[in-house]
Design a protein around this motif. Sequence first.
Motif, PDB file in Angstrom:
ATOM      1  N   ASP A 213     -11.216   7.220   0.775  1.00  0.00           N
ATOM      2  CA  ASP A 213     -12.349   6.587   1.643  1.00  0.00           C
ATOM      3  C   ASP A 213     -12.818   5.130   1.115  1.00  0.00           C
ATOM      4  O   ASP A 213     -13.269   5.548  -0.392  1.00  0.00           O
TER       5      ASP A 213
ATOM      6  N   GLY B 183      -0.580   8.707  11.012  1.00  0.00           N
ATOM      7  CA  GLY B 183      -1.275   9.129  12.447  1.00  0.00           C
ATOM      8  C   GLY B 183      -1.659   7.873  13.130  1.00  0.00           C
ATOM      9  O   GLY B 183      -1.925   6.789  12.520  1.00  0.00           O
ATOM     10  N   PRO B 184      -1.992   8.017  14.517  1.00  0.00           N
ATOM     11  CA  PRO B 184      -2.459   6.982  15.144  1.00  0.00           C
ATOM     12  C   PRO B 184      -3.701   6.251  14.860  1.00  0.00           C
ATOM     13  O   PRO B 184      -3.890   4.984  15.062  1.00  0.00           O
ATOM     14  N   ASP B 185      -4.600   6.898  14.067  1.00  0.00           N
ATOM     15  CA  ASP B 185      -5.741   6.406  13.386  1.00  0.00           C
ATOM     16  C   ASP B 185      -5.691   5.558  12.285  1.00  0.00           C
ATOM     17  O   ASP B 185      -6.626   5.031  11.597  1.00  0.00           O
ATOM     18  N   ALA B 186      -4.446   5.590  11.514  1.00  0.00           N
ATOM     19  CA  ALA B 186      -4.067   5.196  10.204  1.00  0.00           C
ATOM     20  C   ALA B 186      -4.744   3.686  10.014  1.00  0.00           C
ATOM     21  O   ALA B 186      -4.997   3.313   9.069  1.00  0.00           O
TER      22      ALA B 186
ATOM     23  N   ALA C 159      -7.043   1.990  11.029  1.00  0.00           N
ATOM     24  CA  ALA C 159      -8.248   1.719  11.030  1.00  0.00           C
ATOM     25  C   ALA C 159      -8.851   1.934   9.692  1.00  0.00           C
ATOM     26  O   ALA C 159      -9.865   1.498   9.327  1.00  0.00           O
ATOM     27  N   HIS C 160      -8.043   2.728   8.752  1.00  0.00           N
ATOM     28  CA  HIS C 160      -8.657   3.147   7.393  1.00  0.00           C
ATOM     29  C   HIS C 160      -8.889   1.839   6.679  1.00  0.00           C
ATOM     30  O   HIS C 160      -8.083   0.926   6.612  1.00  0.00           O
ATOM     31  N   THR C 161      -9.900   1.753   5.883  1.00  0.00           N
ATOM     32  CA  THR C 161     -10.382   0.549   5.341  1.00  0.00           C
ATOM     33  C   THR C 161     -10.192   0.851   3.667  1.00  0.00           C
ATOM     34  O   THR C 161      -9.981   1.980   3.246  1.00  0.00           O
TER      35      THR C 161
ATOM     36  N   THR D  35      -8.286  -3.459   6.440  1.00  0.00           N
ATOM     37  CA  THR D  35      -7.545  -2.029   7.046  1.00  0.00           C
ATOM     38  C   THR D  35      -6.187  -2.075   6.581  1.00  0.00           C
ATOM     39  O   THR D  35      -5.560  -2.907   5.975  1.00  0.00           O
TER      40      THR D  35
ATOM     41  N   GLN E 259      -3.813  -1.326   8.648  1.00  0.00           N
ATOM     42  CA  GLN E 259      -3.198  -2.452   9.343  1.00  0.00           C
ATOM     43  C   GLN E 259      -3.072  -3.705   8.679  1.00  0.00           C
ATOM     44  O   GLN E 259      -1.999  -4.194   8.827  1.00  0.00           O
TER      45      GLN E 259
END
Length: 162
Positions: free
Chosen positions: A75, A118-121, A123-125, A135, A137
């Motif tokens: 994180d 995963g689909p939320d990867a 958005a990881h900051t 992010t 992305q």
Amino acid sequence: MSTLNPYEKFLDGRAVQEILAATPAKLAGLIETIGLANSTTSPAPGKWSPAEIISHLADCELVFAFRLRQTLAEDNHTIQPFDQEKWAVQYGGISAAQALEVFKAMRGWNLQLLKNAGPDAGAHTVTHPERGTMTFQTIVETMAGHDLNHIAQLERIAAEKA
């Protein structure tokens, strides 16, 4: 243009994963056009040769691999910038073919990570000390824009050789 992704201007509307997947074959074709014998010749004083460009791409793929994994694993991780010119000092004697093999292997490994993320990867900051918070992305988009920037350089060199 986003300061988070200095290569955003090179993105051409295709899906970034499509660009990333197509790059190894595109680089191989360009090196074939340029010729291995010509790949160590700089196009102009102070400019990288095609072999050095491919070596740089291999180094960057290694860096992107680490950044992507750190972004997913920790994180609010702070990534480490690097001085590409200082890294490039070590490129002497590395052939375009050797650098391309390293790039292909690392890119394949990174594409597998992207497939498995995963689909939320996205958005990881992560924080880049020079660019700010970005992010996962954004890192992926930076990879694609970076590819296209250097592909364009190699295309100009290949056009001169044709």
